[in-house]
Design a protein around this motif. Sequence first.
Motif, PDB file in Angstrom:
ATOM      1  N   THR A  37       4.411   0.500   0.514  1.00 32.60           N
ATOM      2  CA  THR A  37       5.457  -0.373   1.404  1.00 32.60           C
ATOM      3  C   THR A  37       5.294  -0.397   2.969  1.00 32.60           C
ATOM      4  O   THR A  37       5.597  -1.175   3.814  1.00 32.60           O
ATOM      5  CB  THR A  37       6.968   0.278   1.203  1.00 32.60           C
ATOM      6  N   ILE A  55       6.273  -7.903  -4.889  1.00 31.22           N
ATOM      7  CA  ILE A  55       5.299  -7.934  -6.140  1.00 31.22           C
ATOM      8  C   ILE A  55       4.160  -7.616  -5.593  1.00 31.22           C
ATOM      9  O   ILE A  55       3.295  -6.601  -6.285  1.00 31.22           O
ATOM     10  CB  ILE A  55       5.430  -9.264  -6.788  1.00 31.22           C
ATOM     11  N   GLU A  56       3.433  -8.016  -4.397  1.00 31.77           N
ATOM     12  CA  GLU A  56       2.221  -7.705  -3.742  1.00 31.77           C
ATOM     13  C   GLU A  56       2.160  -6.146  -3.663  1.00 31.77           C
ATOM     14  O   GLU A  56       1.332  -5.417  -4.058  1.00 31.77           O
ATOM     15  CB  GLU A  56       1.845  -8.532  -2.653  1.00 31.77           C
ATOM     16  N   ILE A  67      13.677  -2.685  -0.677  1.00 28.22           N
ATOM     17  CA  ILE A  67      12.554  -1.406  -1.124  1.00 28.22           C
ATOM     18  C   ILE A  67      13.539  -0.278  -1.804  1.00 28.22           C
ATOM     19  O   ILE A  67      13.118   0.542  -2.539  1.00 28.22           O
ATOM     20  CB  ILE A  67      12.214  -1.027   0.392  1.00 28.22           C
ATOM     21  N   GLY A  72       7.971 -11.912  -3.297  1.00 30.01           N
ATOM     22  CA  GLY A  72       6.692 -12.254  -3.333  1.00 30.01           C
ATOM     23  C   GLY A  72       5.789 -10.927  -2.862  1.00 30.01           C
ATOM     24  O   GLY A  72       4.854 -10.342  -3.468  1.00 30.01           O
ATOM     25  N   PRO A 111      -4.903  -7.112   1.347  1.00 25.75           N
ATOM     26  CA  PRO A 111      -4.551  -6.247   0.550  1.00 25.75           C
ATOM     27  C   PRO A 111      -5.405  -5.360   0.100  1.00 25.75           C
ATOM     28  O   PRO A 111      -5.093  -4.229  -0.495  1.00 25.75           O
ATOM     29  CB  PRO A 111      -3.912  -7.142  -0.498  1.00 25.75           C
ATOM     30  N   PHE A 144      -0.394  -0.145  -7.972  1.00 27.02           N
ATOM     31  CA  PHE A 144      -0.743  -0.450  -9.212  1.00 27.02           C
ATOM     32  C   PHE A 144      -2.355  -0.296  -9.577  1.00 27.02           C
ATOM     33  O   PHE A 144      -2.981   0.631 -10.133  1.00 27.02           O
ATOM     34  CB  PHE A 144      -0.299  -1.457 -10.126  1.00 27.02           C
ATOM     35  N   ALA A 201       1.751  -4.436  -6.643  1.00 25.48           N
ATOM     36  CA  ALA A 201       0.216  -4.766  -7.300  1.00 25.48           C
ATOM     37  C   ALA A 201      -0.728  -3.742  -6.632  1.00 25.48           C
ATOM     38  O   ALA A 201      -1.886  -3.258  -7.257  1.00 25.48           O
ATOM     39  CB  ALA A 201      -0.205  -6.080  -6.998  1.00 25.48           C
ATOM     40  N   ILE A 202      -0.598  -3.625  -5.428  1.00 28.33           N
ATOM     41  CA  ILE A 202      -1.122  -2.660  -4.402  1.00 28.33           C
ATOM     42  C   ILE A 202      -1.326  -1.321  -5.157  1.00 28.33           C
ATOM     43  O   ILE A 202      -2.373  -0.608  -5.413  1.00 28.33           O
ATOM     44  CB  ILE A 202      -1.143  -2.793  -2.955  1.00 28.33           C
TER      45      ILE A 202
END
Lengths: 273, 272
Positions: free
Chosen positions: A221, A79-80, A254, A76, A148, A86, A83-84
């Motif tokens: 990351t 994915i976050e 990672i 999860g 985020p 992107f 998303a950050i």
Amino acid sequence: MNTSVLPPPKPKRWKSFWIKTVSILLFSVLIGWSILGIAGGLNIERVFSMTTIERAQTVIPQLLQLNGEQFGRIVGLIIETLAIAFTGCLMATVFSVPLGFLTAKNMMGNTWLGQVVHSFFKVWLNATRTFPEILLALIFVASIGPSPFAGVLAIAIGSTGMLGKLFGETIETVDMAVVEAMQANGANKVQILFYAILPQVIPEFLSYAIYRFEIDVRASTILGVIGAGGIGTLIVISAANRNWGEVGLIVLCIIIVVTVIDYFSAFIRRKLV
Amino acid sequence: MNPTKPLPLNEGKVPGLVSKQKKRSNLLILLVILVLYIVSSLQTNSSLLRFDGEFFSNVWRMMSQMWPPQFAYAPMIWPKLMETIQMAVLSTVLAALFCIPLCLVSAQNIVRNKWIYNGMKGFLNILRTIPELILAVLFVGLFGIGVFSGILALFIFSLGILAKLMSETIEGIDNHQLEAMEATGGNRLQVIWYAVIPQILPQFASFSLYVFEINIRASVVLGFVGAGGIGLLIQQQINFLNYPAAMAVVMIIFFVVVIIDFISNKMREALL
């Protein structure tokens, strides 16, 4: 008649000799200063002590013993993280297109105002590129709280510096003959933009944006280390809890995610340009 | 037949510049990006609706609290700043030294064994995927808080970058010189010393300076996880809500990075 060809005379070496000597001297002074300065804080006795060896003996096997208890949470958070990266990268790409036009010399013309605008935005973009994303994130975390969203803002601002510069340089290499042809046919500014300039620059814009996304994934990351969302939060928590198995799993995740994204990005960019 | 009426060739339509297929695929790509954006902005709770009055007032409040920067704090900054620069110098020097054997081994035209150079390349790629701050977290766990962990993290991260750049440079050199050396009986070391090194030395110096720039920026933030350097000061001051002092640190970092980048850029221009 002497037919033998002499080699050209050796160039005078004195100048380069002095440059070399001085630079080597300066370089050694720099290194010596660094070693002397750092030696006090290095704590070599502590670093290479029995405790370190003991710690390494417990930590390293645990790192390799992946602990998958919280695998769902790790996925999860990854994915976050993506998303950050992107969201931030897309925001930066959208912002950078007008900035690119403002920093391109051939778009701003030779007027006094154009020159001022061009140099102002160039300096501004350079200034933005100086700060590491995580420093920006720290400031945003302080102003809008750990979320985020702070990470997204930091990534967006950090990427705008690089993308704006690259976009501007791309626009400067546009074939102006096409623009002139359109002008001669009576096209207005908007038509020139859409039919003469954008078709020439869009593939390169996309390629740079995807490349920047690669960098942003790496950057996001670590944003969690200071509370700006993503996987970094969990890595700091598990390292603080001495849960080395989980740290190992996160690092492995990672590595895999970054490698896959690098691969896809290189593949798409090869197709684009 | 009426001569003024145009022949109905395309039913009066002009064919577009872009084919229908291309248009459809472009639309599809745009849709995918849009959907991804919506999903990711929901995930991170950062839709454009967040840029409301409250957001701007928060940022503005922060900015006004940070201003003016409190340069009286500067004497506290210098030692940590020096430490940051020294960390970057040492890790760059170490990386430059250790990179030489690594980049030779991972260059296709030096080591002809496919397994060795591909394996080395993969290893370097993996090395580069781990961000330096995460390496620093690991090393702080292993060796304790301090400069050593920071230098090690920077060293490993920059080793990956430098060795990759250098091995690509070595693969791009003029192979005729290598062949000529081999044909006249030069052994492996002689080939490397007389044919490879002179060709890559300027690039080596230039890339080392580039890595030094990266290391300066990276070492600024290593302090956040206790791996030495100026990052510790920034975090402390922000945690103490002493924003003017934090701003002073940030501005000093800014000027130092700009100056170092400028010098390094000039040197790289002179080298190449």
